[in-house]
Design an enzyme around this catalytic site. Sequence first.
Site, PDB file in Angstrom:
ATOM      1  N   GLU A  63      -0.114  13.422  -7.609  1.00 31.51           N
ATOM      2  CA  GLU A  63       0.847  12.192  -7.705  1.00 31.51           C
ATOM      3  C   GLU A  63       1.004  11.932  -9.386  1.00 31.51           C
ATOM      4  OE1 GLU A  63       1.152   7.314  -6.960  1.00 31.51           O
ATOM      5  OE2 GLU A  63      -0.779   8.437  -6.513  1.00 31.51           O
ATOM      6  N   CYS A 272       1.563   6.140  -4.360  1.00 28.43           N
ATOM      7  CA  CYS A 272       2.222   4.828  -4.286  1.00 28.43           C
ATOM      8  C   CYS A 272       3.776   4.930  -4.896  1.00 28.43           C
ATOM      9  CB  CYS A 272       1.395   4.052  -5.344  1.00 28.43           C
ATOM     10  SG  CYS A 272      -0.102   3.150  -4.692  1.00 28.43           S
ATOM     11  N   ASN A 403       2.776   6.059   3.065  1.00 30.03           N
ATOM     12  CA  ASN A 403       1.597   6.089   2.238  1.00 30.03           C
ATOM     13  C   ASN A 403       1.016   4.800   2.256  1.00 30.03           C
ATOM     14  OD1 ASN A 403      -0.238   7.425  -0.097  1.00 30.03           O
ATOM     15  ND2 ASN A 403       0.571   5.456  -1.096  1.00 30.03           N
ATOM     16  N   GLU A 404      -0.213   4.485   2.643  1.00 28.35           N
ATOM     17  CA  GLU A 404      -1.004   3.156   2.529  1.00 28.35           C
ATOM     18  C   GLU A 404      -0.056   1.962   2.751  1.00 28.35           C
ATOM     19  OE1 GLU A 404      -2.895   3.263  -1.251  1.00 28.35           O
ATOM     20  OE2 GLU A 404      -3.822   5.004  -0.995  1.00 28.35           O
TER      21      GLU A 404
END
Length: 853
Positions: A63, A272, A403-404
């Site tokens: 990331e 994120c 993602n999340e």
Amino acid sequence: MPRTRPRPSPLIPLLTGVLLAGTLAAAPATGAPAADPGDYTLAVDRTRNGPEIGERMYGVFYEDINRAADGGLYAELVQNRSFEYAPADNPSYTGLTAWTGTATGGATGTARVVDDEHRLNERNRNHLRLDLDGTGGAGARYGVTNTGYNSGIAVEEGEKYDFSVWARTGARRGTPLTVTLHDASGRALAAPLRRTVRGDDWTKYTGTLTARATGTEGRLTVAAGGAGTLRLDMVSLFPRDTYKGRANGLRKDLAEKIAALEPGFLRFPGGCLVNTGSHQAYEAPDWERRRSYQWKDTVGPVEERAVNANFWGYNQSYGLGYYEYFQFAEDIGAMPLPVVPALVTGCGENRATDDPGLLRRHVADTLDLIEFANGPATSTWGALRAEMGHPEPFGLTHLAVGNEENLPDAYYERLAAFREAVEAEHPEITVIANSGPDDTGAVFDRAWELARASGVEMVDEHYYNSPSWFLENNERYDSYDRHGPEVFLGEYASQDNRFRNSLAEAAFMTGLERNADIVKMAAYAPLLANTGYVQWSPDLIWFDNARSWGSTSYETQKLFMTNTGDRVVPSRASSTPVARGPITGAIGLSTWATSAAYDDVRVVSADGAELFADDFSGGADRWTEAAGRGSWAVEGGAYVQSDTAAEDTLVTAGDPDWRDYDLHVKATKREGREGFLIAFGVKDTGNHYWWNLGGWNNTRSAVEKSAGGGKQTMIEDGTVIETGRTYDIRIEVRGRQVTLYLDGREWGSFTDDAVAEPFRQVVARDEATGELIVKVVNAQEAPARTRIDLGPGAAVGPTARLTVLRGDPDAVNTADERPIGPEESVIDGVDTAFTHTFPPHSITFMRIAERTR
């Protein structure tokens, strides 16, 4: 990644202490006698087969965090090369961030960043306009100097560096351009490069600078002579020696460290930054908005790629884009695993985009991505891939959506549209779902419920926890449903970069391998951290502008990733005797980016005796405040923390030996992002429990246990806190049982009785070498004298090859010291049954040759 709580940098000393059977004990002084060995048994059942360990078992997650791309893996040495930095990236940024004006020989002029009709293209809108006054002598030059990243541009004597710039001039006879590479004092690091810019159309000018000396504080100056207007854009300096020698390539030392892990997969680009920000496509009028990471922004000619505000507070150029990610995965033999936005944000934003047209576009973009990766060179997107230099398909097989996400119902509703489209056109592609940002809780449970109901093939789990959590949860996947989705552990790490964290991670990894039939892939995260730009730690690989080094966790991951084996061989080991006492400790009050008032604090023992009472009518002298932790004062008869920017403002009171008590508190949120934190079982600021009411931007509440600075969640729900309302809080501690009451009603309870087992093992068979790999973790200060039984009829060689990581549990690998690294040796006396002592605080891989009778 679950980013609502920043983690301490491993470069900052944290609380010491040794994890021993689930408790914290002081580390022995240097030179102190070693603890007496403990006796263990390890029995291997070579007659049975355990699960197969796939070649994709371990991989890496990349990331763009901690400046992992620009200023990191992406080898570009010029910062803000296209003058696109802006306050949308970071409030401190301007178009000239990392640039300063410069003049020689009496030259004068002005330098300003503009966005006008003369721009390079619609996606690269800003450029530098130099208005030259024509003052000074014949050699006078006016221009700008770039400072690069960290302390400057690092160069090595004898190495070549490729310069390029796009330029146009209004001067009829052209504009002379001089490019110099020098250090901060002005000392030349290379011979100057001279070019003449001609014509008022954008043209790319190139050249090569050869370093005359080695330095880490280099500066690149681009300066012009004469009079008139000169426009510059995409000022670039690349080391010629990139990874695999690729143009627009990767920083060699970082790429080589990643390749040395022999990863089975490469997950990219996040994280994120994938699912935060606007999900709209790039549009020139909206170019300053922060958008989610969308792959089409990142391909094609570098000078035509969009820029974006990075979630982590800086600018990302997209010079390192999807093509480069696919190429890197191929170069290191890893399966590419891209992640696309699901139109449900995560990482604290928690909103769903209800726009059917936008959803259709993202689904179509995902199908186009598969074509870019796998389509023939005659297809639309396959042709672009071929034009960029890769006619053959990249062989994409897996793709993750989202993602999340903290809104599981909204997420799975949108995921269905992606799955339906991909499975219809590309049934060969596995679409991976996820279970939110934590290892447990309401979001996690609901996400897994929906995953099973919808029949997804694989679920991505993420968690960052304390070392004790990893020691306690070796058996996490033993009870997972073998008929449901498989597990992709896409992000995990113990919260710090000390060797104690690596030991806990290694112990946990033995459980991952034992459950390789359900846990198919796993990746430590994050991968990279530039020491000058740290938003998150721990991290696997650290670097500055000239050096890079692996953390102790890097050495641990490398040992596992390069010694996986092909199949688990069933084994069992004895455990460590543990005596668990009751929860003991003082009490505390805290806030996180919030102002709150506390009153009527009482502690009453289980037999009714009052241990502590404070209504703050006489001040707050009984409370211990730590410097720099908020602004505490008694106001209106209450104890108030007023700083809404301060995080973790813990103040404490009472006796660290308290046990079996009730804690009563009245708490009122005054303003800010969250609620309040009520601590109990407090040993110190890094070892305690706290009830986090209104945490995670006031989206949920939980009890968190901190041990050695790392946290784990004990229980949680969706409680949010109202501003201005006074809450009546009671926490009942009995032995290791805790019950929590909010406004007189039971909120929840838990028993903290999990054992942090320090001795863990797994055995695998390496079919290529004909060896058993006995992997043993001894995460305690006592040696583990172990009787190893390979079973009746075992035919093995008399020696074994050992690779061991061992050392001080507080050891940290740094740029200058690498206390934790592999030690290799050979031992004798190996037989059907033999005894070996595993050192304290060690990870041992023992390779035993099997013989055919």
